[in-house]
Design an enzyme around this catalytic site. Structure first.
Site, PDB file in Angstrom:
ATOM      1  N   GLY A  68       8.014 -12.984   2.712  1.00  0.00           N
ATOM      2  CA  GLY A  68       8.242 -12.630   4.107  1.00  0.00           C
ATOM      3  C   GLY A  68       9.706 -12.662   4.496  1.00  0.00           C
ATOM      4  O   GLY A  68      10.315 -13.731   4.516  1.00  0.00           O
ATOM      5  N   GLY A  69      10.281 -11.484   4.767  1.00  0.00           N
ATOM      6  CA  GLY A  69      11.618 -11.410   5.324  1.00  0.00           C
ATOM      7  C   GLY A  69      12.752 -11.750   4.379  1.00  0.00           C
ATOM      8  O   GLY A  69      13.896 -11.901   4.825  1.00  0.00           O
TER       9      GLY A  69
ATOM     10  N   GLY B 191       9.200  -7.930  -0.800  1.00  0.00           N
ATOM     11  CA  GLY B 191       8.452  -6.708  -0.572  1.00  0.00           C
ATOM     12  C   GLY B 191       9.330  -5.513  -0.310  1.00  0.00           C
ATOM     13  O   GLY B 191       9.935  -4.949  -1.215  1.00  0.00           O
ATOM     14  N   ARG B 192       9.450  -5.117   0.949  1.00  0.00           N
ATOM     15  CA  ARG B 192      10.083  -3.844   1.271  1.00  0.00           C
ATOM     16  C   ARG B 192      11.533  -3.724   0.848  1.00  0.00           C
ATOM     17  O   ARG B 192      12.008  -2.643   0.541  1.00  0.00           O
ATOM     18  CB  ARG B 192       9.906  -3.558   2.764  1.00  0.00           C
TER      19      ARG B 192
ATOM     20  N   MET C 232       0.825  -1.196   0.000  1.00  0.00           N
ATOM     21  CA  MET C 232       0.000   0.000   0.000  1.00  0.00           C
ATOM     22  C   MET C 232       0.866   1.255   0.000  1.00  0.00           C
ATOM     23  O   MET C 232       1.836   1.367   0.760  1.00  0.00           O
ATOM     24  CB  MET C 232      -0.925   0.011   1.219  1.00  0.00           C
TER      25      MET C 232
ATOM     26  N   CYS D 127      -3.673  -9.167   4.243  1.00  0.00           N
ATOM     27  CA  CYS D 127      -3.515  -7.855   4.858  1.00  0.00           C
ATOM     28  C   CYS D 127      -4.175  -7.820   6.237  1.00  0.00           C
ATOM     29  O   CYS D 127      -5.350  -8.181   6.368  1.00  0.00           O
ATOM     30  CB  CYS D 127      -4.111  -6.777   3.957  1.00  0.00           C
TER      31      CYS D 127
END
EC number: 1.3.1.91
Length: 333
Positions: free
Chosen positions: A213-214, A234-235, A19, A101
Site C-alpha cells: 500500500g502506497g 503495486g502500481r 487486475m 479486493c
C-alpha cells in the site's frame, strides 16, 4: 534435506496482483528487470478455473516467470482446494487467497475484502487448500473493512486464520470501504496505517507478515523491511517498471539482469516474437512497456508510436523496433 520453496526465498519483494495489469506478458517483461522478486498473477476466480475454457487462458504462463504465485478469488473451501491443486499441477510456486479486493462484483460473490468479516470461512478455505497442495498457501488482506476495528478485528482475523495453518500474510495497510467508495478510491482514499502492520509483526514474530500500500521507492521498501518481513509494490512497479531493475541488487544482494532500459527492451524481443507466433496481439504485449522509458529523451515518442500503431492488424516486431529507435537513454554518470 528439505527443499526450500522458490516463493519463500523470493518473498522479500513482490509485485502485487493487479487486475488487467499483471498479465503473463507483464510478468515475462518484469523478468527482464528482476530475477529474484516474487510475481503474482491477476486475481483468477475459482469459477473461471473450474468452468472456463480453455484453462490456459486463465492459468497459462511461461517458465521465465518463476517464481510465480497464483492469486485465487473465491470463498467455497472445496472449490478453492480444487483450484489450488490445479495450480500446483500447472507449476505455480504459491497459491494466494484474495481477502482484499473491494469491487462490487467480487463482493456479490463473497470474494475479496468482504471476507475480512468472515474469518472462520477464510480459515476453513486455507485449511482445505493446504490439505490439497504442498506449495505455500498465503493470504492477502486489508487491515479491516468499513466499521471494523483496525486493532481488535484485525487481530481476531489473523489469529483465526493463522490457527488454521496460514503462516504468511500480506497486509494492505488500508481499510477497504465497501460502502461509499469505488474500487479505485479504495486504493488511495482510506488512510494508510503502516504502524498497525508493524505492530502485527511484533505481536506475531512466528508469522511472515508483509506490507502493501502506497510504497513507491526502494528506499521506502528498505525502511519497511526494518519492521516487517516483506514488501509488496503495486502500481508503481507497473507504471514505472524501471524501479524493478535495482530490486535484485538492493534487496537480495545479487546482480539484476538489466544493465539499461534498452537492454531490457531488446531482451524482451524473443518473447514478443514467441507470443506473436502463438496468436497474441502486439498491443496486448507492448502496453506493459509504455512506462519503461519514463523521463528519457524520446520517451513520449516511444509511447505514442506504440499507442498509435501496435493495435493495428498485422502489427509485428517492426513496430516495436521503430518505437525503440525513437528513444535515447541517458548515459550513466
Amino acid at each position: 534435506m528439505t527443499n526450500v520453496n522458490p516463493a519463500d526465498t523470493a518473498r522479500r519483494f513482490s509485485v502485487a496482483p493487479m487486475m488487467d495489469l499483471t498479465t503473463r506478458e507483464y510478468r515475462a517483461f518484469a523478468r527482464t528487470l528482476t530475477k529474484r522478486a516474487l510475481l503474482y498473477t491477476e486475481m483468477v476466480t475459482t469459477g473461471a478455473i473450474l468452468h472456463g475454457s480453455p484453462r490456459a487462458r486463465f492459468l497459462g504462463f511461461d517458465d521465465v516467470e518463476h517464481p510465480i504465485a497464483l492469486q485465487l478469488g473465491g470463498s467455497d473451501a472445496g472449490e478453492l482446494a480444487e483450484c489450488a491443486a490445479i495450480a500446483e499441477a500447472w507449476g505455480y510456486d504459491e497459491v494466494n487467497l484474495n481477502v482484499g479486493c473491494p469491487s462490487d462484483r467480487v463482493q456479490n460473490n463473497m470474494i475479496g475484502a468482504c471476507l475480512m468479516g468472515y474469518p472462520e470461512k477464510v480459515a476453513a478455505a486455507v485449511k482445505a487448500m493446504q490439505a490439497a497442495v504442498s506449495i505455500p498457501v498465503t493470504v492477502k488482506c486489508r487491515i479491516g473493512v468499513d466499521d471494523q476495528d483496525e486493532d481488535a478485528d484485525l487481530a481476531r482475523f489473523i489469529d483465526i486464520v493463522a490457527d488454521a495453518g496460514c503462516q504468511t500474510f500480506t497486509v494492505h495497510a488500508r481499510k477497504a470501504w465497501l460502502q461509499g467508495l469505488s474500487p479505485k478510491e479504495n486504493r488511495d482514499v482510506p488512510p494508510l496505517n503502516y504502524p498497525r502492520v508493524h505492530r502485527l509483526k511484533q505481536q506475531h514474530p512466528e508469522l511472515h507478515i508483509g506490507i502493501n500500500g502506497g510504497i513507491k521507492t526502494l528506499e521506502a521498501c528498505q525502511a519497511q523491511l526494518e519492521h516487517v518481513d516483506s514488501v509488496m509494490v503495486g502500481r508503481e512497479a507497473y507504471q514505472n517498471p524501471w524501479l524493478l531493475a535495482d530490486v535484485d541488487e538492493r534487496l537480495y544482494g545479487s546482480q539484476g539482469p538489466a544493465q539499461s532500459r534498452m537492454a531490457a527492451a531488446i531482451a524482451f524481443r524473443p518473447y514478443i516474437a514467441q507470443r506473436l507466433n502463438e496468436g497474441a496481439k502486439l498491443n496486448h504485449i507492448t502496453r506493459h512497456l509504455l512506462g519503461l522509458f519514463q523521463g528519457c529523451p524520446g520517451g513520449r515518442r516511444f509511447r505514442r508510436h506504440l499507442s498509435e500503431h501496435a493495435h493495428k492488424e498485422g502489427a509485428d516486431l517492426r513496430i516495436f523496433d521503430d518505437a525503440l529507435s525513437l528513444v535515447r537513454e541517458p548515459q550513466a554518470a
